[in-house]
Structure formats: C-alpha cells, structure tokens
Enzyme design. Sequence first.
Site, mmCIF file in Angstrom:
data_model
loop_
_atom_site.group_PDB
_atom_site.id
_atom_site.type_symbol
_atom_site.label_atom_id
_atom_site.label_comp_id
_atom_site.label_asym_id
_atom_site.label_seq_id
_atom_site.Cartn_x
_atom_site.Cartn_y
_atom_site.Cartn_z
ATOM 1 N N CYS A 296 -34.229 74.055 -5.513
ATOM 2 C CA CYS A 296 -33.024 73.975 -4.688
ATOM 3 C C CYS A 296 -31.862 74.644 -5.412
ATOM 4 O O CYS A 296 -31.699 74.494 -6.627
ATOM 5 C CB CYS A 296 -32.676 72.510 -4.383
ATOM 6 S SG CYS A 296 -31.220 72.323 -3.338
ATOM 7 N N HIS B 135 -36.100 71.928 4.828
ATOM 8 C CA HIS B 135 -35.374 71.744 3.562
ATOM 9 C C HIS B 135 -33.868 71.771 3.820
ATOM 10 O O HIS B 135 -33.115 70.953 3.278
ATOM 11 C CB HIS B 135 -35.779 72.852 2.570
ATOM 12 C CG HIS B 135 -35.038 72.830 1.275
ATOM 13 N ND1 HIS B 135 -35.621 72.476 0.079
ATOM 14 C CD2 HIS B 135 -33.740 73.105 0.974
ATOM 15 C CE1 HIS B 135 -34.713 72.529 -0.886
ATOM 16 N NE2 HIS B 135 -33.565 72.927 -0.364
ATOM 17 N N GLU B 136 -33.440 72.689 4.702
ATOM 18 C CA GLU B 136 -31.999 72.804 4.995
ATOM 19 C C GLU B 136 -31.501 71.635 5.828
ATOM 20 O O GLU B 136 -30.414 71.102 5.584
ATOM 21 C CB GLU B 136 -31.696 74.132 5.710
ATOM 22 C CG GLU B 136 -32.077 75.370 4.922
ATOM 23 C CD GLU B 136 -31.607 75.342 3.478
ATOM 24 O OE1 GLU B 136 -32.364 75.806 2.608
ATOM 25 O OE2 GLU B 136 -30.508 74.818 3.202
ATOM 26 N N HIS C 214 -30.593 68.740 3.822
ATOM 27 C CA HIS C 214 -29.259 68.803 3.203
ATOM 28 C C HIS C 214 -28.188 68.236 4.142
ATOM 29 O O HIS C 214 -27.223 67.618 3.690
ATOM 30 C CB HIS C 214 -28.882 70.243 2.827
ATOM 31 C CG HIS C 214 -29.451 70.706 1.522
ATOM 32 N ND1 HIS C 214 -29.210 70.077 0.316
ATOM 33 C CD2 HIS C 214 -30.259 71.745 1.230
ATOM 34 C CE1 HIS C 214 -29.860 70.695 -0.654
ATOM 35 N NE2 HIS C 214 -30.506 71.719 -0.125
HETATM 36 C C1 LIG Z 1 -34.155 77.277 -4.875
HETATM 37 C C2 LIG Z 1 -34.609 78.709 -4.739
HETATM 38 C C3 LIG Z 1 -35.717 79.000 -5.725
HETATM 39 C C4 LIG Z 1 -33.428 79.626 -5.041
HETATM 40 C C5 LIG Z 1 -35.161 78.968 -3.334
HETATM 41 N N1 LIG Z 1 -35.416 80.354 -3.289
HETATM 42 C C6 LIG Z 1 -36.538 80.881 -2.869
HETATM 43 O O1 LIG Z 1 -37.456 80.232 -2.402
HETATM 44 N N2 LIG Z 1 -36.509 82.240 -3.058
HETATM 45 C C7 LIG Z 1 -37.044 83.199 -2.295
HETATM 46 C C8 LIG Z 1 -38.229 83.013 -1.610
HETATM 47 C C9 LIG Z 1 -38.668 84.060 -0.847
HETATM 48 F F1 LIG Z 1 -39.794 83.949 -0.152
HETATM 49 C C10 LIG Z 1 -37.950 85.236 -0.772
HETATM 50 C C11 LIG Z 1 -36.778 85.345 -1.467
HETATM 51 F F2 LIG Z 1 -36.087 86.457 -1.380
HETATM 52 C C12 LIG Z 1 -36.302 84.348 -2.235
HETATM 53 C C13 LIG Z 1 -34.181 78.667 -2.214
HETATM 54 O O2 LIG Z 1 -33.358 79.526 -1.903
HETATM 55 N N3 LIG Z 1 -34.231 77.457 -1.580
HETATM 56 C C14 LIG Z 1 -33.223 77.204 -0.575
HETATM 57 C C15 LIG Z 1 -32.297 76.066 -0.952
HETATM 58 O O3 LIG Z 1 -32.218 75.616 -2.086
HETATM 59 N N4 LIG Z 1 -31.594 75.630 0.063
HETATM 60 O O4 LIG Z 1 -30.766 74.591 -0.079
HETATM 61 C C16 LIG Z 1 -35.239 76.436 -1.813
HETATM 62 C C17 LIG Z 1 -36.506 76.701 -0.975
HETATM 63 C C18 LIG Z 1 -37.562 75.638 -1.324
HETATM 64 C C19 LIG Z 1 -38.383 75.475 -0.100
HETATM 65 C C20 LIG Z 1 -37.555 75.914 1.051
HETATM 66 C C21 LIG Z 1 -36.305 76.541 0.535
HETATM 67 ZN ZN LIG Z 2 -31.667 73.127 -1.247
#
Ligand SMILES: CC(C)(C)[C@H](NC(=O)Nc1cc(F)cc(F)c1)C(=O)N(CC(=O)NO)CC1CCCC1
Ligand SMILES: [Zn+2]
Length: 187
Positions: A114, A157-158, A161
């Site tokens: 996250c 996940h969103e 939040h």
């Molecule tokens: C926490 C983090 C590792 C930064 C995660 N990024 C991610 O999954 N990167 C990613 C994946 C891809 F397929 C393509 C790309 F370009 C980048 C993310 O943004 N989140 C969103 C978040 O924290 N929202 O509050 C966490 C993910 C975990 C499962 C769903 C979202």
């Molecule tokens: Zn998150």
Amino acid sequence: MITMDDIIREGRPTLRKVAKEVTFPLSEEEKNLGNELMEFLENSQDPQKAEELQLRGGVGLAAPQVDVSKRITAVLVPSLDPDSKEPEFKDVLYNPKILSHSVQEACIGEGEGCLSVDRDVPGYVVRQARITLRYYNAEGEKKKIRLKNYPAIVVQHELDHLNGVLFYDHINKESPFTLNEGVLVIE
Ligand SMILES: CC(C)(C)[C@H](NC(=O)Nc1cc(F)cc(F)c1)C(=O)N(CC(=O)NO)CC1CCCC1
Ligand SMILES: [Zn+2]
C-alpha cells in the site's frame, strides 16, 4: 500536483475513518482532487516522471490517502500486454459501491502492499474474484461495470480505504499463507 509527501502513512487517523459521500454537482475542489489522484497514478507509471518525482508505481489512490475523507478514488491498471496503449481499467470513481460479487474469492500471489504502508506485510489478502461496481463519474453519470482479476482486486483495495480498512486487516494472523479451497491465486 500530488507527490509522495502528500500521501499520509499508517498511524494518521484519516486512514481509519469512514469517508463521506460526495454530492452532485461536485465542487470544483472535488473535481480537481479526482483529476489530481489520477495524475499521480499516471506520473507514477511514467518511468521518467516517477524517477524525477521519486514516486512508487501506483495503480490506485484514494482521497483519504491524501488526508481528504471523501468517497473518491482513482484507479489506473495498465494493460498486461506492454505493447497495447490501452489500460485494463482507468477511471475516477465517486461514491463507488459494490452491488454484487462472485462467491469465488481471489488473491494476488505475492500479497499486497500500500502507498500508505511503508513496510512489507506478508500474507494472502483474500478478496472477491469478480465484482459488479456502481459509481458516478465527475459529471454525475451513473456507471455500472463488472470487474475481475487484477482490476477487481485494485478496486476492492481502494474501496477499503474509503471504509478505513487497510490490506493487512484481511491477513490471517495465525496462518498468513493459508488459502481455503477454491481461492483463485492471481499471479
Ligand atoms: C503499493 C504499491 C506497490 C505501490 C502498489 N503498486 C503496484 O501494485 N504497482 C504496479 C502494479 C502494476 F501492475 C503496474 C504498475 F505500473 C504498478 C499500489 O499502487 N497499490 C495501490 C494502493 O496502495 N492504493 O491505496 C497497492 C496494490 C495492492 C493490490 C491492489 C493495489
Ligand atoms: Zn492502499
């Protein structure tokens, strides 16, 4: 423009609040916030901008993560096929709500992280495999879509939040990598 400094981390109270619904027509501020959340995701997925601005590559960002307790979130899931320009799912969701979901559950094989959690928390985060999502766009138009696989996981996940829930709340403390029968593992 939103950068990592604007993203609040675990321990900040807003991350544990239930966010408030927005009303339409949106204020300019609420419209701008939606666009800024999406702009962060676009920047974070652009190698040059991510490097310049030191951003973690993000696929979703919710308003409570920038200390605004409103039911707004941006989702930008790039297509798995690097050649195609079209993202798998891209939109700014206002007052999103899961109307129904599959019985089948799913999780990401390598677990979740996250943008608001600066540590690794290992374990499976089991979610619904497929969802029917209702939300409003910035113009107040009602949308109803079905999602599965990675986009479905990101949206759940969103939405967590917006309800003050963090991914590790779902991890089984006794046995973080135990999976029930039939849970789909998304690689
Ligand atoms: C926490 C983090 C590792 C930064 C995660 N990024 C991610 O999954 N990167 C990613 C994946 C891809 F397929 C393509 C790309 F370009 C980048 C993310 O943004 N989140 C969103 C978040 O924290 N929202 O509050 C966490 C993910 C975990 C499962 C769903 C979202
Ligand atoms: Zn998150």
